[in-house]
Design a protein around this motif. Sequence first.
Motif, short mmCIF file in Angstrom:
data_model
loop_
_atom_site.label_atom_id
_atom_site.label_comp_id
_atom_site.label_asym_id
_atom_site.label_seq_id
_atom_site.Cartn_x
_atom_site.Cartn_y
_atom_site.Cartn_z
N PHE A 90 0.51 -1.38 0.23
CA PHE A 90 0.41 0.36 -0.15
C PHE A 90 0.80 1.47 0.13
CE2 PHE A 90 -2.77 -3.43 2.02
CZ PHE A 90 -3.55 -3.05 1.45
N GLU A 91 0.39 2.47 -0.63
CA GLU A 91 1.08 3.30 -0.19
C GLU A 91 -0.47 4.37 -0.08
OE1 GLU A 91 4.16 5.93 -3.70
OE2 GLU A 91 1.81 5.78 -3.93
N ILE A 92 0.16 5.63 0.81
CA ILE A 92 -0.30 6.54 0.76
C ILE A 92 0.22 7.89 0.42
CG2 ILE A 92 -1.81 8.41 3.44
CD1 ILE A 92 -1.60 5.25 4.87
N ALA A 93 -0.94 8.58 -0.23
CA ALA A 93 0.41 9.83 -0.81
C ALA A 93 -0.58 11.00 -0.45
CB ALA A 93 -0.13 9.70 -2.33
N VAL A 94 0.49 12.41 -0.02
CA VAL A 94 -0.35 12.96 0.21
C VAL A 94 0.00 14.53 -0.41
CG1 VAL A 94 -1.28 15.61 2.43
CG2 VAL A 94 -0.46 12.11 2.68
N ALA A 95 -0.75 15.45 -1.48
CA ALA A 95 -0.82 16.59 -2.31
C ALA A 95 -0.20 17.45 -1.48
CB ALA A 95 -2.08 16.76 -2.49
N THR A 96 1.09 18.22 -1.13
CA THR A 96 1.82 19.18 -0.73
C THR A 96 1.00 20.57 -1.42
OG1 THR A 96 3.87 19.01 -2.49
CG2 THR A 96 3.56 18.28 -0.02
N SER A 97 0.35 19.93 -2.87
CA SER A 97 -0.17 21.53 -3.63
C SER A 97 -0.81 22.24 -2.43
CB SER A 97 -0.17 20.98 -5.28
OG SER A 97 -1.00 20.27 -4.94
N ILE A 98 -1.87 20.87 -2.30
CA ILE A 98 -2.91 21.71 -1.84
C ILE A 98 -3.19 22.27 -0.30
CG2 ILE A 98 -5.76 20.88 -0.83
CD1 ILE A 98 -6.00 19.18 -3.06
N LEU A 99 -1.83 21.68 0.60
CA LEU A 99 -1.69 21.78 1.87
C LEU A 99 -1.19 23.50 1.85
CD1 LEU A 99 0.02 18.97 3.55
CD2 LEU A 99 -2.04 19.95 3.77
N PHE A 100 0.15 22.89 0.39
CA PHE A 100 0.64 24.83 0.79
C PHE A 100 0.20 26.05 -0.62
CE2 PHE A 100 4.72 21.67 1.28
CZ PHE A 100 5.04 22.25 2.82
N ASP A 101 -1.26 25.53 -0.71
CA ASP A 101 -1.21 26.85 -1.45
C ASP A 101 -2.48 27.49 -0.77
OD1 ASP A 101 -0.37 26.79 -4.11
OD2 ASP A 101 -2.56 25.33 -4.67
N GLY A 102 -2.67 27.17 0.05
CA GLY A 102 -3.67 27.58 1.87
C GLY A 102 -3.34 28.16 2.70
N PHE A 103 -4.12 28.67 4.03
CA PHE A 103 -3.81 28.77 4.71
C PHE A 103 -2.53 30.43 4.93
CE2 PHE A 103 -4.43 24.72 4.99
CZ PHE A 103 -5.62 24.53 5.96
N GLY A 104 -2.95 31.52 4.28
CA GLY A 104 -2.22 32.48 4.26
C GLY A 104 -3.39 33.27 5.26
N ASP A 105 -2.36 34.25 5.39
CA ASP A 105 -3.21 35.66 6.23
C ASP A 105 -4.68 36.01 5.15
OD1 ASP A 105 -1.35 35.07 7.46
OD2 ASP A 105 -0.61 37.42 6.70
N ASP A 106 -4.67 36.12 3.76
CA ASP A 106 -6.25 36.68 4.07
C ASP A 106 -6.96 35.79 2.65
OD1 ASP A 106 -5.48 39.54 4.49
OD2 ASP A 106 -4.48 39.59 2.43
N ASP A 107 -6.68 34.49 3.43
CA ASP A 107 -7.27 33.01 2.79
C ASP A 107 -8.51 33.44 3.71
OD1 ASP A 107 -5.81 32.76 0.95
OD2 ASP A 107 -4.45 31.44 1.57
N ARG A 108 -9.72 32.75 2.40
CA ARG A 108 -10.93 31.89 3.08
C ARG A 108 -10.90 30.83 4.91
NH1 ARG A 108 -12.53 27.48 1.58
NH2 ARG A 108 -11.71 26.73 -1.08
N ASP A 109 -11.41 30.79 5.12
CA ASP A 109 -11.64 29.61 5.97
C ASP A 109 -11.89 28.47 5.26
OD1 ASP A 109 -12.03 30.94 8.36
OD2 ASP A 109 -13.43 30.83 8.51
N VAL A 110 -10.98 27.40 5.46
CA VAL A 110 -11.29 25.98 5.08
C VAL A 110 -11.92 24.96 5.60
CG1 VAL A 110 -9.14 26.37 3.51
CG2 VAL A 110 -8.67 25.55 5.95
N THR A 111 -12.07 23.53 5.48
CA THR A 111 -12.72 22.47 5.83
C THR A 111 -12.63 21.02 5.24
OG1 THR A 111 -14.43 22.59 4.90
CG2 THR A 111 -14.57 23.82 7.11
N ALA A 112 -11.71 20.48 5.67
CA ALA A 112 -11.54 19.03 5.08
C ALA A 112 -12.56 18.56 6.29
CB ALA A 112 -9.78 18.78 5.42
N CYS A 113 -13.25 17.07 5.48
CA CYS A 113 -14.38 15.96 5.78
C CYS A 113 -14.75 17.00 6.85
CB CYS A 113 -12.95 15.14 6.43
SG CYS A 113 -11.71 14.37 5.93
N GLY A 114 -15.51 17.81 6.07
CA GLY A 114 -16.76 18.72 6.48
C GLY A 114 -15.80 19.05 8.10
N LEU A 115 -15.23 19.77 8.98
CA LEU A 115 -13.89 20.23 9.95
C LEU A 115 -13.32 20.85 9.55
CD1 LEU A 115 -12.91 16.75 11.71
CD2 LEU A 115 -15.46 17.53 11.89
N PRO A 116 -13.96 22.39 10.03
CA PRO A 116 -13.00 23.27 10.16
C PRO A 116 -11.42 23.58 10.07
CG PRO A 116 -13.85 23.90 12.25
CD PRO A 116 -14.37 22.89 11.44
#
Length: 272
Positions: free
Chosen positions: A110-136
């Motif tokens: 098995f292999e578990i892959a995580v998208a670093t592009s999505i992680l690093f594209d968010g969480f800037g000072d002016d970014d909107r709130d985000v959720t993952a799996c329905g949780l803030p």
Amino acid sequence: MPVDALSGPVDALSKLLLTRAPGEAAVRAWTDEIAHGLLSASPRLREPNFTRIGRDDLASLFAAYDARFLDGLCGRILGPGRLGFRLSGRMTRTAGKTTRFERRGGGPRFEIAVATSILFDGFGDDDRDVTACGLPCRSRLEALQRIFEHELVHLAESLCWGESHCGRSRFRGIAERLFLHRTHTHQLITRSERAARDGIVVGSRVTFVYRGQPLTGRVNRITKRATVLVEEAGAARWSDGRRYARYYVPLGQLQLVAPETDREPEPRRGRT
């Protein structure tokens, strides 16, 4: 390991997945404990909005989650060398992915892959709130944990039942009881969304510099970079009858040169 030797751990994991419900207080305490442990031990993740991550950090997450939530049963069933981890900068729409590889003369890998592009594209000072799996998610670390929890359910289901589908009731029930997940989708900031803030969407007319020469074309796709179609004689013919060469351009190097009303239907490659 012989199959009958694995039947005990597999049966135990199956029962755990279908019955364990730690409750909100325990889940939050355990996930906080895992987060603090990762920040303390990782040579890269020094703060919740980290800027670097390694595959060994994913391995540490697996060990911590497996021990705390699954009694170490995934690790016992897998044994050494059957689970790998990957960080992907090319996954721009899917936050995580668990893949099963069949092997001759041995159990699946098995292999578990995580998208670093999505992680690093968010969480800037002016970014909107985000959720993952329905949780803030207030930080990249919280988003990483929610993504990893989702993939861990895929892995555990596959070990027990040979398949895993996040849209089915069994998966949703496991994810809700174990991790308080409310949905199997995410609302993280993607590269396409960030480009759209600058007015660049599929069909936009843009200009960029290639080998010192300014070129103008239309955006055909947005992933980690933009695919821009530039009319060139001798290039492949597309569905609109024109010939285009494709250029892969970092989003920061594009300039919008026409308003949104100037967009044209997106051509497709192939002869008319």
